[in-house]
Design a protein around this motif. Sequence first.
Motif, mmCIF file in Angstrom:
data_model
loop_
_atom_site.group_PDB
_atom_site.id
_atom_site.type_symbol
_atom_site.label_atom_id
_atom_site.label_comp_id
_atom_site.label_asym_id
_atom_site.label_seq_id
_atom_site.Cartn_x
_atom_site.Cartn_y
_atom_site.Cartn_z
ATOM 1 N N LEU A 120 -18.107 1.169 44.277
ATOM 2 C CA LEU A 120 -19.602 1.175 44.096
ATOM 3 C C LEU A 120 -19.828 0.048 42.994
ATOM 4 C CD1 LEU A 120 -20.333 2.422 41.091
ATOM 5 C CD2 LEU A 120 -19.545 4.689 42.337
ATOM 6 N N GLY A 121 -21.249 -0.337 42.730
ATOM 7 C CA GLY A 121 -21.573 -1.087 41.663
ATOM 8 C C GLY A 121 -22.849 -0.595 41.089
ATOM 9 N N HIS A 122 -23.005 -0.744 39.828
ATOM 10 C CA HIS A 122 -24.367 -0.461 39.284
ATOM 11 C C HIS A 122 -24.735 -1.391 38.138
ATOM 12 C CE1 HIS A 122 -23.246 0.861 35.266
ATOM 13 N NE2 HIS A 122 -22.294 1.480 35.454
ATOM 14 N N ALA A 128 -26.789 5.628 33.436
ATOM 15 C CA ALA A 128 -26.617 6.995 34.131
ATOM 16 C C ALA A 128 -25.768 6.852 35.497
ATOM 17 C CB ALA A 128 -27.981 7.738 34.437
ATOM 18 N N SER A 129 -26.051 6.032 36.248
ATOM 19 C CA SER A 129 -25.337 5.769 37.519
ATOM 20 C C SER A 129 -23.571 5.472 37.065
ATOM 21 C CB SER A 129 -25.702 4.337 38.152
ATOM 22 O OG SER A 129 -25.082 4.413 39.330
ATOM 23 N N GLU A 144 -19.819 -7.986 37.688
ATOM 24 C CA GLU A 144 -20.459 -9.358 38.088
ATOM 25 C C GLU A 144 -21.389 -9.767 37.544
ATOM 26 O OE1 GLU A 144 -19.901 -8.613 42.788
ATOM 27 O OE2 GLU A 144 -20.970 -6.978 41.969
ATOM 28 N N ARG A 145 -21.310 -10.868 36.906
ATOM 29 C CA ARG A 145 -22.267 -11.319 35.793
ATOM 30 C C ARG A 145 -23.302 -12.013 36.470
ATOM 31 N NH1 ARG A 145 -19.298 -15.712 33.081
ATOM 32 N NH2 ARG A 145 -18.477 -16.022 35.096
ATOM 33 N N GLY A 146 -24.724 -11.628 35.954
ATOM 34 C CA GLY A 146 -25.939 -12.261 36.528
ATOM 35 C C GLY A 146 -25.872 -12.007 37.847
ATOM 36 N N ASP A 158 -21.736 -3.566 36.963
ATOM 37 C CA ASP A 158 -20.538 -2.993 36.693
ATOM 38 C C ASP A 158 -19.938 -2.546 38.056
ATOM 39 O OD1 ASP A 158 -20.193 -3.810 34.124
ATOM 40 O OD2 ASP A 158 -20.567 -1.812 33.429
ATOM 41 N N THR A 159 -18.652 -2.955 38.272
ATOM 42 C CA THR A 159 -18.042 -2.635 39.527
ATOM 43 C C THR A 159 -16.949 -1.708 39.181
ATOM 44 O OG1 THR A 159 -16.518 -4.395 39.521
ATOM 45 C CG2 THR A 159 -18.598 -4.736 40.771
ATOM 46 N N TYR A 160 -16.984 -0.612 40.182
ATOM 47 C CA TYR A 160 -15.890 0.536 39.979
ATOM 48 C C TYR A 160 -15.314 0.768 41.267
ATOM 49 C CZ TYR A 160 -18.145 2.171 35.548
ATOM 50 O OH TYR A 160 -18.398 2.406 34.123
#
Length: 179
Positions: A120-122, A128-129, A144-146, A158-160
């Motif tokens: 996922l990414g937020h 909160a995500s 992932e910048r910008g 941000d990737t998780y």
Amino acid sequence: MSIGSSPTLRRLHARDAATVLAAFASNSDMARQGDVSSQAEAEAYVDRLIAPDSPHEAWAVADGDTLVGLVCVSVDQANRNGWFWYWMTDAARGRGWTSRAAATVAHWALTVRGLERLELGHRVNNPASGAVARHAGFVKEGTERGKFLIDGERIDVDTYGRLRSDPCPAFEPLPFVET
Ligand SMILES: CC(C)(COP(=O)(O)OP(=O)(O)OC[C@H]1O[C@@H](n2cnc3c(N)ncnc32)[C@H](O)[C@@H]1OP(=O)(O)O)[C@@H](O)C(=O)NCCC(=O)NCCS
């Protein structure tokens, strides 16, 4: 909306379109979850998720039988991966329900559903995500910048990820019900 004490997880149904529409209207931050601003768009949104050949495993977070949120795994079967995403109607937020639902569905996806990796990414301005992701056992893998251009500003994402072999977090599962 009257909010009960403990929600359940059940499959998304065509009859949920009206409450999906209400959820999208409940907070402006839902705009990035899809184009749902009419009953027809809500029906199309739900239909796409529940179509028989859909790659989406969509679970409604239900208060009684009323949908209040959604946790979905969009499956890439060839790689046994799933893109993991979620939302909660404004009135039901802040109760830990999305975190519990996400942890429950992630566990299901990595066991019963047979997937081996969830991701996922937020946006970094949606902390909160990220909290929900960490409660559901996801590990931050990068930034992932910008990534997105929003109101003239480039926003990092941000990737998780969570692998089947990762430790399962402690969580209070929500019951799956058939309706
Ligand atoms: C993100 C979203 C799903 C969270 O739903 P929720 O039901 O409030 O989530 P929960 O109650 O399970 O948990 C929220 C967590 O975020 C934390 N949180 C909330 N606002 C926060 C903030 N501004 N900064 C840091 N943490 C915050 C809460 O404290 C809680 O963590 P905790 O349990 O460790 O205290 C909801 O806000 C939403 O639907 N947003 C719009 C759609 C969306 O952004 N989806 C995710 C796309 S990546």
